[in-house]
Design an enzyme around this catalytic site. Sequence first.
Site, PDB file in Angstrom:
ATOM      1  N   GLN A 138     -36.797 -53.629 -14.591  1.00  0.00           N
ATOM      2  CA  GLN A 138     -37.551 -53.288 -13.385  1.00  0.00           C
ATOM      3  C   GLN A 138     -37.600 -54.486 -12.433  1.00  0.00           C
ATOM      4  O   GLN A 138     -37.932 -55.599 -12.827  1.00  0.00           O
ATOM      5  CB  GLN A 138     -38.978 -52.842 -13.770  1.00  0.00           C
ATOM      6  CG  GLN A 138     -39.775 -52.297 -12.606  1.00  0.00           C
ATOM      7  CD  GLN A 138     -39.156 -51.027 -12.002  1.00  0.00           C
ATOM      8  OE1 GLN A 138     -38.598 -50.206 -12.714  1.00  0.00           O
ATOM      9  NE2 GLN A 138     -39.244 -50.886 -10.692  1.00  0.00           N
ATOM     10  N   LYS A 151     -40.939 -43.354 -14.785  1.00  0.00           N
ATOM     11  CA  LYS A 151     -39.631 -43.175 -15.428  1.00  0.00           C
ATOM     12  C   LYS A 151     -39.801 -42.588 -16.837  1.00  0.00           C
ATOM     13  O   LYS A 151     -39.033 -41.735 -17.262  1.00  0.00           O
ATOM     14  CB  LYS A 151     -38.877 -44.516 -15.468  1.00  0.00           C
ATOM     15  CG  LYS A 151     -38.432 -44.971 -14.074  1.00  0.00           C
ATOM     16  CD  LYS A 151     -37.836 -46.365 -14.023  1.00  0.00           C
ATOM     17  CE  LYS A 151     -37.667 -46.774 -12.550  1.00  0.00           C
ATOM     18  NZ  LYS A 151     -36.924 -47.990 -12.304  1.00  0.00           N
ATOM     19  N   ASP A 153     -28.912 -48.557 -13.941  1.00  0.00           N
ATOM     20  CA  ASP A 153     -29.216 -48.761 -12.523  1.00  0.00           C
ATOM     21  C   ASP A 153     -27.974 -49.037 -11.690  1.00  0.00           C
ATOM     22  O   ASP A 153     -28.065 -49.144 -10.463  1.00  0.00           O
ATOM     23  CB  ASP A 153     -30.131 -49.987 -12.386  1.00  0.00           C
ATOM     24  CG  ASP A 153     -31.573 -49.619 -12.128  1.00  0.00           C
ATOM     25  OD1 ASP A 153     -31.823 -48.505 -11.639  1.00  0.00           O
ATOM     26  OD2 ASP A 153     -32.447 -50.459 -12.411  1.00  0.00           O
TER      27      ASP A 153
HETATM   28  N1  LIG Z   1     -34.509 -51.778 -11.558  1.00  0.00           N
HETATM   29  C1  LIG Z   1     -34.923 -51.219 -10.406  1.00  0.00           C
HETATM   30  N2  LIG Z   1     -35.954 -51.739  -9.750  1.00  0.00           N
HETATM   31  C2  LIG Z   1     -36.356 -51.152  -8.588  1.00  0.00           C
HETATM   32  C3  LIG Z   1     -35.722 -49.989  -8.095  1.00  0.00           C
HETATM   33  C4  LIG Z   1     -34.617 -49.492  -8.811  1.00  0.00           C
HETATM   34  O1  LIG Z   1     -33.966 -48.492  -8.411  1.00  0.00           O
HETATM   35  N3  LIG Z   1     -34.247 -50.122  -9.970  1.00  0.00           N
HETATM   36  N4  LIG Z   1     -36.225 -49.338  -6.977  1.00  0.00           N
HETATM   37  C5  LIG Z   1     -37.562 -49.678  -6.499  1.00  0.00           C
HETATM   38  C6  LIG Z   1     -38.696 -49.062  -7.247  1.00  0.00           C
HETATM   39  N5  LIG Z   1     -38.475 -47.727  -7.824  1.00  0.00           N
HETATM   40  C7  LIG Z   1     -37.804 -47.609  -8.985  1.00  0.00           C
HETATM   41  O2  LIG Z   1     -37.701 -48.477  -9.773  1.00  0.00           O
HETATM   42  C8  LIG Z   1     -39.124 -46.580  -7.261  1.00  0.00           C
HETATM   43  C9  LIG Z   1     -39.894 -46.669  -6.142  1.00  0.00           C
HETATM   44  C10 LIG Z   1     -40.592 -45.535  -5.670  1.00  0.00           C
HETATM   45  C11 LIG Z   1     -40.493 -44.338  -6.319  1.00  0.00           C
HETATM   46  C12 LIG Z   1     -41.266 -43.137  -5.910  1.00  0.00           C
HETATM   47  O3  LIG Z   1     -41.074 -42.063  -6.449  1.00  0.00           O
HETATM   48  N6  LIG Z   1     -42.168 -43.291  -4.971  1.00  0.00           N
HETATM   49  C13 LIG Z   1     -43.073 -42.194  -4.592  1.00  0.00           C
HETATM   50  C14 LIG Z   1     -44.393 -42.771  -4.159  1.00  0.00           C
HETATM   51  C15 LIG Z   1     -44.902 -43.819  -5.099  1.00  0.00           C
HETATM   52  C16 LIG Z   1     -46.374 -43.727  -5.423  1.00  0.00           C
HETATM   53  O4  LIG Z   1     -46.943 -42.651  -5.387  1.00  0.00           O
HETATM   54  O5  LIG Z   1     -46.908 -44.791  -5.775  1.00  0.00           O
HETATM   55  C17 LIG Z   1     -42.475 -41.406  -3.451  1.00  0.00           C
HETATM   56  O6  LIG Z   1     -41.657 -41.964  -2.701  1.00  0.00           O
HETATM   57  O7  LIG Z   1     -42.828 -40.253  -3.315  1.00  0.00           O
HETATM   58  C18 LIG Z   1     -39.697 -44.253  -7.423  1.00  0.00           C
HETATM   59  C19 LIG Z   1     -39.012 -45.354  -7.884  1.00  0.00           C
HETATM   60  C20 LIG Z   1     -37.746 -51.183  -6.610  1.00  0.00           C
HETATM   61  N7  LIG Z   1     -37.410 -51.654  -7.910  1.00  0.00           N
END
Ligand SMILES: Nc1nc2c(c(=O)[nH]1)N[C@@H](CN(C=O)c1ccc(C(=O)N[C@@H](CCC(=O)O)C(=O)O)cc1)CN2
Length: 295
Positions: free
Chosen positions: A97, A53, A120
């Site tokens: 988070q 982020k 969020d």
């Molecule tokens: N406060 C929040 N917590 C969580 C959220 C949220 O939207 N708000 N969502 C998830 C986690 N998350 C963001 O926080 C999130 C998860 C995954 C990805 C992402 O880009 N993943 C990559 C692969 C990840 C890697 O390489 O390790 C992908 O899909 O290509 C972004 C954001 C739970 N908590």
Amino acid sequence: MTAITLDGVATASAVKSELASRITDLRSNGIVPGLGTLLVGDDPASRSYVAGKHRDCAEVGIESIRVDLPASATSADVRAAIRDLNSAREVTGYIVQLPLPTGHDENAMLELIDPDKDADGLHPTNLGRLVLGIEGDLHSPLPCTPAGIVEMLQRYQVPIRGQHVTVIGRGLTVGRPLGLLFTRKGLDATVTLTHSRTQDLAAEVARADIVVAAVGVPHMVKPEWIKPGAAVLDVGITRVADDETGKGRLTGDVDPAVAEVAGHLSPNPGGVGPMTRAMLLANVVKAAEIKLHGR
Ligand SMILES: Nc1nc2c(c(=O)[nH]1)N[C@@H](CN(C=O)c1ccc(C(=O)N[C@@H](CCC(=O)O)C(=O)O)cc1)CN2
């Protein structure tokens, strides 16, 4: 048939480019958008999402402010950090988070966030606005993953109106708000929201034109469940041991053979995850614009 790839990296990149001019505009009007993050504990995945982020913010010209608390932080410590973020002038929006370490009441913490700084869209006021279907001038932030899913489907011109959507998983950040979003006036889908007690999951998936899998069980969605031509969004992600490399490997909820049946398929990684991150930036920009112009 091989499914069209719903490329989250390319789509997120397009969203970020579109945000750039709005950020320049805000800055020239004296508003510097600033995203705060609150991370509690040392979960490696959460740590990496938060780092992502901050990288995203730097890429598009949004300031970012990081607050990290140790795993030993008490709930009083977390509440104090939230209060500080509510009053920090340089923070125009922030996130807590999730998940928080065991022992903290997540819902109680989310309720303490100033709804105007809720990047969020998870504060009860903003979730309530989603339930009420309030849009337009009273715009409120949408939870990032649901918003990213809809944005991606729209950009790939996948029809939503009148379509049957089956969502697997009823979690706070994806399944529950996504059901509300898809049934909103203007999107007008019909949603089946399934969960671990759903009796015949295969049958619920089989009638869907759009399937969203958000459970975190590797390859659980099988090709024989999928209606030919359906759009499939793979959200859940799990790190599994890789025998060849000895390292962990990321695996989605959807069996790769689904690509032979589906019309569209989001890869995982590289699909919905990058869109989640892009929609967070969009929420921060929108909140800063509201600060400048009012609702
Ligand atoms: N406060 C929040 N917590 C969580 C959220 C949220 O939207 N708000 N969502 C998830 C986690 N998350 C963001 O926080 C999130 C998860 C995954 C990805 C992402 O880009 N993943 C990559 C692969 C990840 C890697 O390489 O390790 C992908 O899909 O290509 C972004 C954001 C739970 N908590």
